[in-house]
Structure formats: structure tokens, C-alpha cells
Design a protein around this motif. Structure first.
Motif, PDB file in Angstrom:
ATOM      1  N   GLU A   1       0.891  -1.171   0.056  1.00 47.36           N
ATOM      2  CA  GLU A   1       0.035  -0.089   0.181  1.00 47.36           C
ATOM      3  C   GLU A   1       0.710   1.197  -0.015  1.00 47.36           C
ATOM      4  N   ASN A   2       1.739   1.272  -0.788  1.00 46.33           N
ATOM      5  CA  ASN A   2       2.965   2.209  -0.868  1.00 46.33           C
ATOM      6  C   ASN A   2       3.401   2.256  -2.171  1.00 46.33           C
ATOM      7  N   GLU A   3       3.821   3.358  -2.823  1.00 48.33           N
ATOM      8  CA  GLU A   3       4.375   3.331  -4.159  1.00 48.33           C
ATOM      9  C   GLU A   3       5.580   4.115  -4.211  1.00 48.33           C
ATOM     10  N   TYR A   4       6.172   4.114  -3.169  1.00 47.17           N
ATOM     11  CA  TYR A   4       7.670   4.677  -3.210  1.00 47.17           C
ATOM     12  C   TYR A   4       8.718   3.933  -2.789  1.00 47.17           C
ATOM     13  N   VAL A   5       9.766   4.419  -3.641  1.00 52.27           N
ATOM     14  CA  VAL A   5      11.053   3.309  -3.805  1.00 52.27           C
ATOM     15  C   VAL A   5      12.021   4.130  -2.716  1.00 52.27           C
ATOM     16  N   PRO A   6      13.044   3.418  -2.381  1.00 54.07           N
ATOM     17  CA  PRO A   6      13.439   1.954  -2.588  1.00 54.07           C
ATOM     18  C   PRO A   6      12.381   1.139  -1.491  1.00 54.07           C
ATOM     19  N   THR A   7      11.834   0.072  -2.033  1.00 58.01           N
ATOM     20  CA  THR A   7      11.280  -0.927  -1.328  1.00 58.01           C
ATOM     21  C   THR A   7      11.927  -2.138  -1.172  1.00 58.01           C
ATOM     22  N   ALA A   8      12.158  -2.509   0.041  1.00 59.62           N
ATOM     23  CA  ALA A   8      12.851  -3.960   0.207  1.00 59.62           C
ATOM     24  C   ALA A   8      11.965  -5.137   0.025  1.00 59.62           C
ATOM     25  N   CYS A   9      12.218  -6.461  -0.119  1.00 59.43           N
ATOM     26  CA  CYS A   9      11.585  -7.516   0.051  1.00 59.43           C
ATOM     27  C   CYS A   9      12.693  -8.870   0.479  1.00 59.43           C
ATOM     28  N   ILE A  10      12.423  -9.162   1.742  1.00 58.53           N
ATOM     29  CA  ILE A  10      13.350 -10.125   2.116  1.00 58.53           C
ATOM     30  C   ILE A  10      12.402 -11.304   2.263  1.00 58.53           C
ATOM     31  N   ILE A  11      13.092 -12.438   1.491  1.00 56.94           N
ATOM     32  CA  ILE A  11      12.374 -13.876   1.387  1.00 56.94           C
ATOM     33  C   ILE A  11      13.302 -14.798   2.168  1.00 56.94           C
ATOM     34  N   ASP A  12      12.736 -15.286   3.083  1.00 57.16           N
ATOM     35  CA  ASP A  12      13.138 -16.403   3.869  1.00 57.16           C
ATOM     36  C   ASP A  12      13.578 -17.732   3.042  1.00 57.16           C
ATOM     37  N   LYS A  13      14.878 -17.937   2.711  1.00 54.84           N
ATOM     38  CA  LYS A  13      15.096 -19.250   2.044  1.00 54.84           C
ATOM     39  C   LYS A  13      14.570 -20.650   2.528  1.00 54.84           C
ATOM     40  N   ASN A  14      14.194 -20.818   3.789  1.00 53.48           N
ATOM     41  CA  ASN A  14      13.671 -22.048   4.267  1.00 53.48           C
ATOM     42  C   ASN A  14      12.013 -22.023   4.228  1.00 53.48           C
ATOM     43  N   THR A  15      11.406 -20.958   4.555  1.00 50.98           N
ATOM     44  CA  THR A  15      10.046 -21.036   4.572  1.00 50.98           C
ATOM     45  C   THR A  15       9.388 -20.305   3.387  1.00 50.98           C
ATOM     46  N   HIS A  16      10.274 -19.403   2.575  1.00 52.06           N
ATOM     47  CA  HIS A  16       9.673 -18.890   1.317  1.00 52.06           C
ATOM     48  C   HIS A  16       8.820 -17.712   1.812  1.00 52.06           C
ATOM     49  N   LYS A  17       8.376 -17.339   3.209  1.00 53.57           N
ATOM     50  CA  LYS A  17       7.630 -16.178   3.516  1.00 53.57           C
ATOM     51  C   LYS A  17       8.433 -15.034   3.151  1.00 53.57           C
ATOM     52  N   SER A  18       7.640 -13.933   2.770  1.00 54.30           N
ATOM     53  CA  SER A  18       8.222 -12.598   2.617  1.00 54.30           C
ATOM     54  C   SER A  18       7.883 -11.697   3.088  1.00 54.30           C
ATOM     55  N   LYS A  19       9.085 -10.608   3.636  1.00 53.57           N
ATOM     56  CA  LYS A  19       8.572  -9.486   4.375  1.00 53.57           C
ATOM     57  C   LYS A  19       8.942  -8.177   3.668  1.00 53.57           C
ATOM     58  N   PHE A  20       8.078  -7.245   3.349  1.00 54.77           N
ATOM     59  CA  PHE A  20       8.466  -5.874   2.862  1.00 54.77           C
ATOM     60  C   PHE A  20       8.704  -4.774   3.620  1.00 54.77           C
TER      61      PHE A  20
END
Length: 90
Positions: A50-69
Motif C-alpha cells: 500500500e505504498n508506491e515509493y522506492v526504495p522498497t525492500a523484499c526479504i524472502i526467507d530461504k527456508n519458509t519462502h515467506k516474504s517481508k516487505f
């Protein structure tokens, strides 16, 4: 590192450059996704955050494949704060 880091960025954005430099100085590997070249992907990320600004980071857990923005103004105010948050998530 137990996570993949993706930085959604745009050419000419000084904040994007500053974040990438901060991650490099912290020896954090990341992938850059230019929002003008990956418009459909960016639209999805923007709707999720719900944000159109950069930079935006996405972190994807290698084990669970869950992502956090991590989106500017929503999750962090200063670039250094974003770098610190990424460090804690990886």
C-alpha cells in the motif's frame, strides 16, 4: 544469509542509490528490480505494501519462502533504519 533480499528501485533515485550503497557496505547481497522494467511486479508489490515509493525492500526467507516487505514512510524513515531492519531479517 538465510534470506534473499530484493530492492525495488528506480534509476536516478538518490534514496535507492543510498540504500544500495548501505547494503554493499554491510556486505549484504541483494538483487535490484528496476520498477520501470518490471512494472507488473512493481504494481503487485505496491498493492501489497500500500505504498508506491522506492526504495522498497523484499526479504524472502530461504527456508519458509515467506516474504517481508519494508516500504519507506511505512516501515522506515531513514535509509540507515532500513539497512538495520534488513540486517535483523536476514
Amino acid at each position: 544469509m538465510n534470506a534473499h533480499v530484493i530492492i525495488y528501485s528506480q534509476d536516478g533515485c538518490p534514496y535507492c542509490s543510498e540504500l544500495k550503497e548501505g547494503l554493499q557496505e554491510s556486505n549484504i547481497k541483494f538483487i535490484v528490480r528496476d520498477i520501470t522494467k518490471h512494472e507488473d511486479e512493481w504494481k503487485l508489490v505496491s498493492s501489497i505494501t500500500e505504498n508506491e515509493y522506492v526504495p522498497t525492500a523484499c526479504i524472502i526467507d530461504k527456508n519458509t519462502h515467506k516474504s517481508k516487505f519494508l516500504a519507506p514512510d511505512r516501515d522506515w524513515q531513514e535509509i540507515s533504519e532500513c539497512v538495520t531492519k534488513i540486517k535483523t531479517l536476514i
